[in-house]
Design a protein around this motif. Structure first.
Motif, PDB file in Angstrom:
ATOM      1  N   ALA A  39       0.828  -1.209   0.000  1.00 48.42           N
ATOM      2  CA  ALA A  39       0.000   0.000   0.000  1.00 48.42           C
ATOM      3  C   ALA A  39       0.861   1.258   0.000  1.00 48.42           C
ATOM      4  N   TYR A  40       1.890   1.285   0.838  1.00 52.01           N
ATOM      5  CA  TYR A  40       2.763   2.458   0.870  1.00 52.01           C
ATOM      6  C   TYR A  40       3.539   2.607  -0.442  1.00 52.01           C
ATOM      7  N   THR A  41       3.986   1.502  -1.020  1.00 48.22           N
ATOM      8  CA  THR A  41       4.711   1.567  -2.289  1.00 48.22           C
ATOM      9  C   THR A  41       3.796   2.089  -3.395  1.00 48.22           C
ATOM     10  N   ALA A  42       2.574   1.599  -3.452  1.00 47.62           N
ATOM     11  CA  ALA A  42       1.622   2.047  -4.475  1.00 47.62           C
ATOM     12  C   ALA A  42       1.274   3.522  -4.323  1.00 47.62           C
ATOM     13  N   ASN A  43       1.376   4.050  -3.103  1.00 39.74           N
ATOM     14  CA  ASN A  43       1.001   5.439  -2.828  1.00 39.74           C
ATOM     15  C   ASN A  43       2.199   6.340  -2.540  1.00 39.74           C
ATOM     16  N   ARG A  44       3.384   5.854  -2.850  1.00 42.69           N
ATOM     17  CA  ARG A  44       4.610   6.591  -2.525  1.00 42.69           C
ATOM     18  C   ARG A  44       4.581   8.019  -3.070  1.00 42.69           C
ATOM     19  N   ASP A  45       4.292   8.196  -4.338  1.00 43.84           N
ATOM     20  CA  ASP A  45       4.265   9.538  -4.928  1.00 43.84           C
ATOM     21  C   ASP A  45       3.101  10.357  -4.385  1.00 43.84           C
ATOM     22  N   HIS A  46       1.959   9.727  -4.230  1.00 46.50           N
ATOM     23  CA  HIS A  46       0.762  10.406  -3.722  1.00 46.50           C
ATOM     24  C   HIS A  46       0.992  10.972  -2.317  1.00 46.50           C
ATOM     25  N   LEU A  47       1.664  10.223  -1.458  1.00 51.11           N
ATOM     26  CA  LEU A  47       1.845  10.622  -0.060  1.00 51.11           C
ATOM     27  C   LEU A  47       3.068  11.513   0.168  1.00 51.11           C
ATOM     28  N   ALA A  48       3.961  11.583  -0.794  1.00 50.42           N
ATOM     29  CA  ALA A  48       5.235  12.285  -0.597  1.00 50.42           C
ATOM     30  C   ALA A  48       5.059  13.734  -0.148  1.00 50.42           C
ATOM     31  N   ALA A  49       4.054  14.417  -0.646  1.00 46.75           N
ATOM     32  CA  ALA A  49       3.851  15.829  -0.290  1.00 46.75           C
ATOM     33  C   ALA A  49       3.279  16.013   1.103  1.00 46.75           C
ATOM     34  N   TRP A  50       2.748  14.954   1.698  1.00 47.46           N
ATOM     35  CA  TRP A  50       2.021  15.069   2.964  1.00 47.46           C
ATOM     36  C   TRP A  50       2.716  14.394   4.126  1.00 47.46           C
ATOM     37  N   GLU A  51       3.834  13.711   3.881  1.00 42.36           N
ATOM     38  CA  GLU A  51       4.486  12.926   4.923  1.00 42.36           C
ATOM     39  C   GLU A  51       5.977  13.262   5.026  1.00 42.36           C
ATOM     40  N   PRO A  52       6.624  12.792   6.105  1.00 41.39           N
ATOM     41  CA  PRO A  52       8.076  12.949   6.194  1.00 41.39           C
ATOM     42  C   PRO A  52       8.755  12.205   5.042  1.00 41.39           C
ATOM     43  N   VAL A  53       9.984  12.576   4.746  1.00 39.34           N
ATOM     44  CA  VAL A  53      10.767  11.844   3.755  1.00 39.34           C
ATOM     45  C   VAL A  53      10.995  10.438   4.303  1.00 39.34           C
ATOM     46  N   ARG A  54      10.744   9.451   3.464  1.00 37.82           N
ATOM     47  CA  ARG A  54      10.869   8.044   3.881  1.00 37.82           C
ATOM     48  C   ARG A  54      12.101   7.404   3.234  1.00 37.82           C
ATOM     49  N   SER A  55      12.778   6.535   3.992  1.00 40.93           N
ATOM     50  CA  SER A  55      13.896   5.763   3.439  1.00 40.93           C
ATOM     51  C   SER A  55      13.328   4.632   2.579  1.00 40.93           C
ATOM     52  N   ASP A  56      14.152   4.065   1.722  1.00 39.30           N
ATOM     53  CA  ASP A  56      13.711   2.924   0.911  1.00 39.30           C
ATOM     54  C   ASP A  56      13.301   1.750   1.796  1.00 39.30           C
ATOM     55  N   GLU A  57      13.958   1.610   2.941  1.00 37.29           N
ATOM     56  CA  GLU A  57      13.638   0.518   3.867  1.00 37.29           C
ATOM     57  C   GLU A  57      12.187   0.597   4.356  1.00 37.29           C
ATOM     58  N   PHE A  58      11.648   1.805   4.497  1.00 31.65           N
ATOM     59  CA  PHE A  58      10.273   2.002   4.950  1.00 31.65           C
ATOM     60  C   PHE A  58       9.280   1.204   4.102  1.00 31.65           C
ATOM     61  N   TYR A  59       9.573   1.032   2.835  1.00 34.06           N
ATOM     62  CA  TYR A  59       8.658   0.398   1.884  1.00 34.06           C
ATOM     63  C   TYR A  59       8.803  -1.116   1.818  1.00 34.06           C
ATOM     64  N   THR A  60       9.569  -1.693   2.733  1.00 38.77           N
ATOM     65  CA  THR A  60       9.758  -3.149   2.738  1.00 38.77           C
ATOM     66  C   THR A  60       8.796  -3.811   3.719  1.00 38.77           C
ATOM     67  N   ALA A  61       8.462  -5.059   3.417  1.00 38.92           N
ATOM     68  CA  ALA A  61       7.582  -5.829   4.294  1.00 38.92           C
ATOM     69  C   ALA A  61       8.202  -6.014   5.672  1.00 38.92           C
ATOM     70  N   ALA A  62       9.503  -6.236   5.732  1.00 40.01           N
ATOM     71  CA  ALA A  62      10.170  -6.447   7.028  1.00 40.01           C
ATOM     72  C   ALA A  62      10.060  -5.204   7.905  1.00 40.01           C
ATOM     73  N   TRP A  63      10.320  -4.031   7.334  1.00 41.92           N
ATOM     74  CA  TRP A  63      10.240  -2.792   8.127  1.00 41.92           C
ATOM     75  C   TRP A  63       8.807  -2.549   8.571  1.00 41.92           C
ATOM     76  N   GLN A  64       7.860  -2.741   7.664  1.00 44.36           N
ATOM     77  CA  GLN A  64       6.448  -2.526   8.014  1.00 44.36           C
ATOM     78  C   GLN A  64       5.989  -3.512   9.088  1.00 44.36           C
ATOM     79  N   GLU A  65       6.467  -4.749   9.045  1.00 42.74           N
ATOM     80  CA  GLU A  65       6.069  -5.714  10.078  1.00 42.74           C
ATOM     81  C   GLU A  65       6.621  -5.318  11.431  1.00 42.74           C
ATOM     82  N   GLN A  66       7.817  -4.711  11.481  1.00 43.92           N
ATOM     83  CA  GLN A  66       8.330  -4.188  12.749  1.00 43.92           C
ATOM     84  C   GLN A  66       7.415  -3.086  13.271  1.00 43.92           C
TER      85      GLN A  66
END
Length: 177
Positions: free
Chosen positions: A24-51
């Motif tokens: 969901a975050y990967t699909a909305n990466r561009d859409h959310l970029a203007a409204w959220e903090p800058v995210r690292s590439d790790e943020f978009y991984t299943a492992a990081w999201q599960e943490q």
């Protein structure tokens, strides 16, 4: 689980949601970029999201925060609704945050989700006050909040670091009980 409309429900984040959140975050990466903090590439991984899911579950168990996902009938996550920074005692307050999948905008999901958060905060948590903040130019979120009974209480200069800059925000509140 709360029904938001014919095609979507709201439920608490639960173990195993990491992969779906990453999608969901990967699909909305561009859409959310203007409204959220800058995210690292790790943020978009299943492992990081599960943490993060583990932290969400721990926060709900301790009463510090309640993070929900908007699920479509196809089982995919189409947004988030959050009650963050829950404070008890004399304050009995929380912060509201949310986002809706770019493919689901202008269908009322934001409004239905915020209204569901308000009911949950009042009925299940016995909170007195909810606060939310939007970027000054985020008129869509401002309409969602106003329709859900929130009122403007001010403007906070350089309130949050969004899209790489300290940005001013319009502050809203809703008094519950």
């Amino acid at each position: 689980m709360l029904r938001l409309d014919a095609d979507h429900v709201l439920r608490l984040v639960q173990p195993g949601d990491g992969a779906a959140l990453a999608r969901a975050y990967t699909a909305n990466r561009d859409h959310l970029a203007a409204w959220e903090p800058v995210r690292s590439d790790e943020f978009y991984t299943a492992a990081w999201q599960e943490q993060q899911v583990d932290q969400c579950v721990a926060d709900a168990d301790s009463g510090r925060g309640y993070r929900f996902v908007i699920l479509s009938d196809d089982g995919e996550i189409r947004g988030r609704m959050n009650l963050n920074n829950v404070v008890r005692g004399a304050f009995r307050s929380a912060d509201v945050g949310y986002w809706v999948d770019a493919s689901r905008l202008r269908r009322g999901l934001g409004g239905h989700g915020v209204s569901a958060l308000v009911r949950f905060a009042e009925r299940d948590l016995s909170l007195h006050r909810l606060q939310a903040a939007t970027l000054l130019d985020n008129t869509a979120s401002q309409r969602v909040l106003t329709r859900a009974g929130f009122t403007v209480i001010g403007m906070a200069p350089q309130y949050l670091h969004i899209a790489g800059e300290w940005r001013d925000h319009r502050l809203f509140q809703r008094i519950l009980a």
